[in-house]
Write a protein that holds these residues in place. Structure first.
Motif, PDB file in Angstrom:
ATOM      1  N   LYS A  25       4.613 -10.881  64.433  1.00  0.00           N
ATOM      2  CA  LYS A  25       4.701 -11.354  63.056  1.00  0.00           C
ATOM      3  C   LYS A  25       3.317 -11.400  62.421  1.00  0.00           C
ATOM      4  O   LYS A  25       3.150 -11.030  61.259  1.00  0.00           O
ATOM      5  CB  LYS A  25       5.361 -12.724  63.015  1.00  0.00           C
ATOM      6  CG  LYS A  25       5.487 -13.278  61.605  1.00  0.00           C
ATOM      7  CD  LYS A  25       6.369 -14.500  61.518  1.00  0.00           C
ATOM      8  CE  LYS A  25       5.763 -15.699  62.157  1.00  0.00           C
ATOM      9  NZ  LYS A  25       6.529 -16.944  61.866  1.00  0.00           N
ATOM     10  N   ALA A  26       2.317 -11.831  63.178  1.00  0.00           N
ATOM     11  CA  ALA A  26       0.951 -11.910  62.651  1.00  0.00           C
ATOM     12  C   ALA A  26       0.448 -10.529  62.221  1.00  0.00           C
ATOM     13  O   ALA A  26      -0.199 -10.402  61.173  1.00  0.00           O
ATOM     14  CB  ALA A  26       0.016 -12.524  63.688  1.00  0.00           C
ATOM     15  N   GLU A  27       0.736  -9.503  63.015  1.00  0.00           N
ATOM     16  CA  GLU A  27       0.330  -8.141  62.653  1.00  0.00           C
ATOM     17  C   GLU A  27       1.048  -7.698  61.379  1.00  0.00           C
ATOM     18  O   GLU A  27       0.438  -7.094  60.495  1.00  0.00           O
ATOM     19  CB  GLU A  27       0.640  -7.165  63.788  1.00  0.00           C
ATOM     20  CG  GLU A  27      -0.245  -7.307  65.002  1.00  0.00           C
ATOM     21  CD  GLU A  27       0.212  -6.439  66.169  1.00  0.00           C
ATOM     22  OE1 GLU A  27       1.306  -5.845  66.111  1.00  0.00           O
ATOM     23  OE2 GLU A  27      -0.543  -6.369  67.148  1.00  0.00           O
ATOM     24  N   ALA A  28       2.327  -7.992  61.278  1.00  0.00           N
ATOM     25  CA  ALA A  28       3.108  -7.616  60.094  1.00  0.00           C
ATOM     26  C   ALA A  28       2.570  -8.330  58.849  1.00  0.00           C
ATOM     27  O   ALA A  28       2.460  -7.727  57.781  1.00  0.00           O
ATOM     28  CB  ALA A  28       4.581  -7.939  60.301  1.00  0.00           C
ATOM     29  N   GLN A  29       2.215  -9.603  58.988  1.00  0.00           N
ATOM     30  CA  GLN A  29       1.655 -10.356  57.866  1.00  0.00           C
ATOM     31  C   GLN A  29       0.342  -9.735  57.397  1.00  0.00           C
ATOM     32  O   GLN A  29       0.102  -9.610  56.190  1.00  0.00           O
ATOM     33  CB  GLN A  29       1.431 -11.818  58.265  1.00  0.00           C
ATOM     34  CG  GLN A  29       2.712 -12.596  58.437  1.00  0.00           C
ATOM     35  CD  GLN A  29       2.494 -13.953  59.074  1.00  0.00           C
ATOM     36  OE1 GLN A  29       1.615 -14.128  59.916  1.00  0.00           O
ATOM     37  NE2 GLN A  29       3.308 -14.916  58.687  1.00  0.00           N
ATOM     38  N   GLU A  30      -0.503  -9.347  58.323  1.00  0.00           N
ATOM     39  CA  GLU A  30      -1.798  -8.752  57.976  1.00  0.00           C
ATOM     40  C   GLU A  30      -1.612  -7.396  57.293  1.00  0.00           C
ATOM     41  O   GLU A  30      -2.283  -7.092  56.295  1.00  0.00           O
ATOM     42  CB  GLU A  30      -2.669  -8.619  59.222  1.00  0.00           C
ATOM     43  CG  GLU A  30      -4.098  -8.236  58.933  1.00  0.00           C
ATOM     44  CD  GLU A  30      -4.854  -9.233  58.074  1.00  0.00           C
ATOM     45  OE1 GLU A  30      -5.757  -8.785  57.319  1.00  0.00           O
ATOM     46  OE2 GLU A  30      -4.561 -10.432  58.118  1.00  0.00           O
ATOM     47  N   ILE A  31      -0.700  -6.587  57.807  1.00  0.00           N
ATOM     48  CA  ILE A  31      -0.416  -5.276  57.199  1.00  0.00           C
ATOM     49  C   ILE A  31       0.102  -5.466  55.778  1.00  0.00           C
ATOM     50  O   ILE A  31      -0.352  -4.803  54.840  1.00  0.00           O
ATOM     51  CB  ILE A  31       0.590  -4.484  58.054  1.00  0.00           C
ATOM     52  CG1 ILE A  31      -0.045  -4.066  59.384  1.00  0.00           C
ATOM     53  CG2 ILE A  31       1.119  -3.267  57.288  1.00  0.00           C
ATOM     54  CD1 ILE A  31       0.958  -3.554  60.414  1.00  0.00           C
ATOM     55  N   ALA A  32       1.065  -6.366  55.605  1.00  0.00           N
ATOM     56  CA  ALA A  32       1.654  -6.602  54.285  1.00  0.00           C
ATOM     57  C   ALA A  32       0.605  -7.111  53.303  1.00  0.00           C
ATOM     58  O   ALA A  32       0.581  -6.708  52.138  1.00  0.00           O
ATOM     59  CB  ALA A  32       2.811  -7.586  54.402  1.00  0.00           C
ATOM     60  N   LYS A  33      -0.265  -7.992  53.767  1.00  0.00           N
ATOM     61  CA  LYS A  33      -1.342  -8.517  52.928  1.00  0.00           C
ATOM     62  C   LYS A  33      -2.240  -7.379  52.443  1.00  0.00           C
ATOM     63  O   LYS A  33      -2.549  -7.278  51.255  1.00  0.00           O
ATOM     64  CB  LYS A  33      -2.155  -9.542  53.719  1.00  0.00           C
ATOM     65  CG  LYS A  33      -3.353 -10.082  52.985  1.00  0.00           C
ATOM     66  CD  LYS A  33      -4.132 -11.049  53.866  1.00  0.00           C
ATOM     67  CE  LYS A  33      -5.429 -11.479  53.226  1.00  0.00           C
ATOM     68  NZ  LYS A  33      -6.187 -12.404  54.074  1.00  0.00           N
ATOM     69  N   LYS A  34      -2.656  -6.510  53.363  1.00  0.00           N
ATOM     70  CA  LYS A  34      -3.533  -5.379  52.994  1.00  0.00           C
ATOM     71  C   LYS A  34      -2.834  -4.431  52.022  1.00  0.00           C
ATOM     72  O   LYS A  34      -3.452  -3.940  51.077  1.00  0.00           O
ATOM     73  CB  LYS A  34      -3.983  -4.635  54.247  1.00  0.00           C
ATOM     74  CG  LYS A  34      -4.994  -5.414  55.058  1.00  0.00           C
ATOM     75  CD  LYS A  34      -5.399  -4.679  56.309  1.00  0.00           C
ATOM     76  CE  LYS A  34      -6.396  -5.504  57.116  1.00  0.00           C
ATOM     77  NZ  LYS A  34      -6.783  -4.854  58.365  1.00  0.00           N
ATOM     78  N   LEU A  35      -1.538  -4.169  52.244  1.00  0.00           N
ATOM     79  CA  LEU A  35      -0.787  -3.290  51.341  1.00  0.00           C
ATOM     80  C   LEU A  35      -0.688  -3.914  49.949  1.00  0.00           C
ATOM     81  O   LEU A  35      -0.872  -3.220  48.942  1.00  0.00           O
ATOM     82  CB  LEU A  35       0.604  -3.010  51.898  1.00  0.00           C
ATOM     83  CG  LEU A  35       0.671  -2.078  53.103  1.00  0.00           C
ATOM     84  CD1 LEU A  35       2.075  -2.078  53.716  1.00  0.00           C
ATOM     85  CD2 LEU A  35       0.270  -0.659  52.712  1.00  0.00           C
ATOM     86  N   ALA A  36      -0.403  -5.199  49.879  1.00  0.00           N
ATOM     87  CA  ALA A  36      -0.305  -5.880  48.579  1.00  0.00           C
ATOM     88  C   ALA A  36      -1.630  -5.819  47.833  1.00  0.00           C
ATOM     89  O   ALA A  36      -1.668  -5.514  46.637  1.00  0.00           O
ATOM     90  CB  ALA A  36       0.146  -7.328  48.772  1.00  0.00           C
ATOM     91  N   ILE A  37      -2.720  -6.087  48.522  1.00  0.00           N
ATOM     92  CA  ILE A  37      -4.046  -6.055  47.896  1.00  0.00           C
ATOM     93  C   ILE A  37      -4.388  -4.648  47.424  1.00  0.00           C
ATOM     94  O   ILE A  37      -4.892  -4.459  46.319  1.00  0.00           O
ATOM     95  CB  ILE A  37      -5.120  -6.607  48.856  1.00  0.00           C
ATOM     96  CG1 ILE A  37      -4.919  -8.120  49.040  1.00  0.00           C
ATOM     97  CG2 ILE A  37      -6.527  -6.307  48.349  1.00  0.00           C
ATOM     98  CD1 ILE A  37      -5.757  -8.720  50.155  1.00  0.00           C
ATOM     99  N   SER A  38      -4.081  -3.649  48.250  1.00  0.00           N
ATOM    100  CA  SER A  38      -4.442  -2.265  47.906  1.00  0.00           C
ATOM    101  C   SER A  38      -3.661  -1.731  46.708  1.00  0.00           C
ATOM    102  O   SER A  38      -4.064  -0.743  46.096  1.00  0.00           O
ATOM    103  CB  SER A  38      -4.260  -1.339  49.112  1.00  0.00           C
ATOM    104  OG  SER A  38      -2.890  -1.125  49.365  1.00  0.00           O
ATOM    105  N   THR A  39      -2.552  -2.360  46.355  1.00  0.00           N
ATOM    106  CA  THR A  39      -1.770  -1.919  45.196  1.00  0.00           C
ATOM    107  C   THR A  39      -2.035  -2.774  43.970  1.00  0.00           C
ATOM    108  O   THR A  39      -1.277  -2.729  43.008  1.00  0.00           O
ATOM    109  CB  THR A  39      -0.250  -1.924  45.512  1.00  0.00           C
ATOM    110  OG1 THR A  39       0.154  -3.257  45.829  1.00  0.00           O
ATOM    111  CG2 THR A  39       0.087  -0.988  46.641  1.00  0.00           C
ATOM    112  N   GLY A  40      -3.090  -3.584  44.013  1.00  0.00           N
ATOM    113  CA  GLY A  40      -3.468  -4.382  42.862  1.00  0.00           C
ATOM    114  C   GLY A  40      -2.996  -5.822  42.922  1.00  0.00           C
ATOM    115  O   GLY A  40      -3.123  -6.560  41.958  1.00  0.00           O
ATOM    116  N   GLY A  41      -2.454  -6.227  44.037  1.00  0.00           N
ATOM    117  CA  GLY A  41      -2.016  -7.604  44.223  1.00  0.00           C
ATOM    118  C   GLY A  41      -0.511  -7.712  44.255  1.00  0.00           C
ATOM    119  O   GLY A  41       0.204  -6.875  43.710  1.00  0.00           O
TER     120      GLY A  41
END
Length: 80
Positions: A30-46
């Motif tokens: 779950k921690a890895e998934a949270q980190e991936i999702a966070k990076k994807l959200a940031i990379s698309t402008g939030g």
């Protein structure tokens, strides 16, 4: 800006873009998934990263959103 959802998928976790049909990414924890999702959200402008319950419990039903965090943009509730 894009929102992402994380949920249990068999033995691992999946990251799904809001409105998407196919996982954007998968992770072992779950921690890895949270980190991936966070990076994807940031990379698309939030966006929001929302975690879904993996099973029915005393408080939550399977699939129910149990946590939501804002990344890469102002928190709409003013919490940061």
């Amino acid at each position: 800006m894009s929102d992402y959802h994380i949920s249990k998928d068999g033995e691992g976790w999946k990251v799904l873009k809001a409105g998407g049909q196919k996982a954007s990414a998968t992770a072992r924890t779950k921690a890895e998934a949270q980190e991936i999702a966070k990076k994807l959200a940031i990379s698309t402008g939030g966006g929001e990263v929302r975690e879904h319950a993996s099973r029915d419990g005393a408080v939550h039903k399977k699939g129910q959103i149990i946590d939501s965090d804002t990344h890469g943009k102002r928190d709409p509730k003013g919490n940061g």
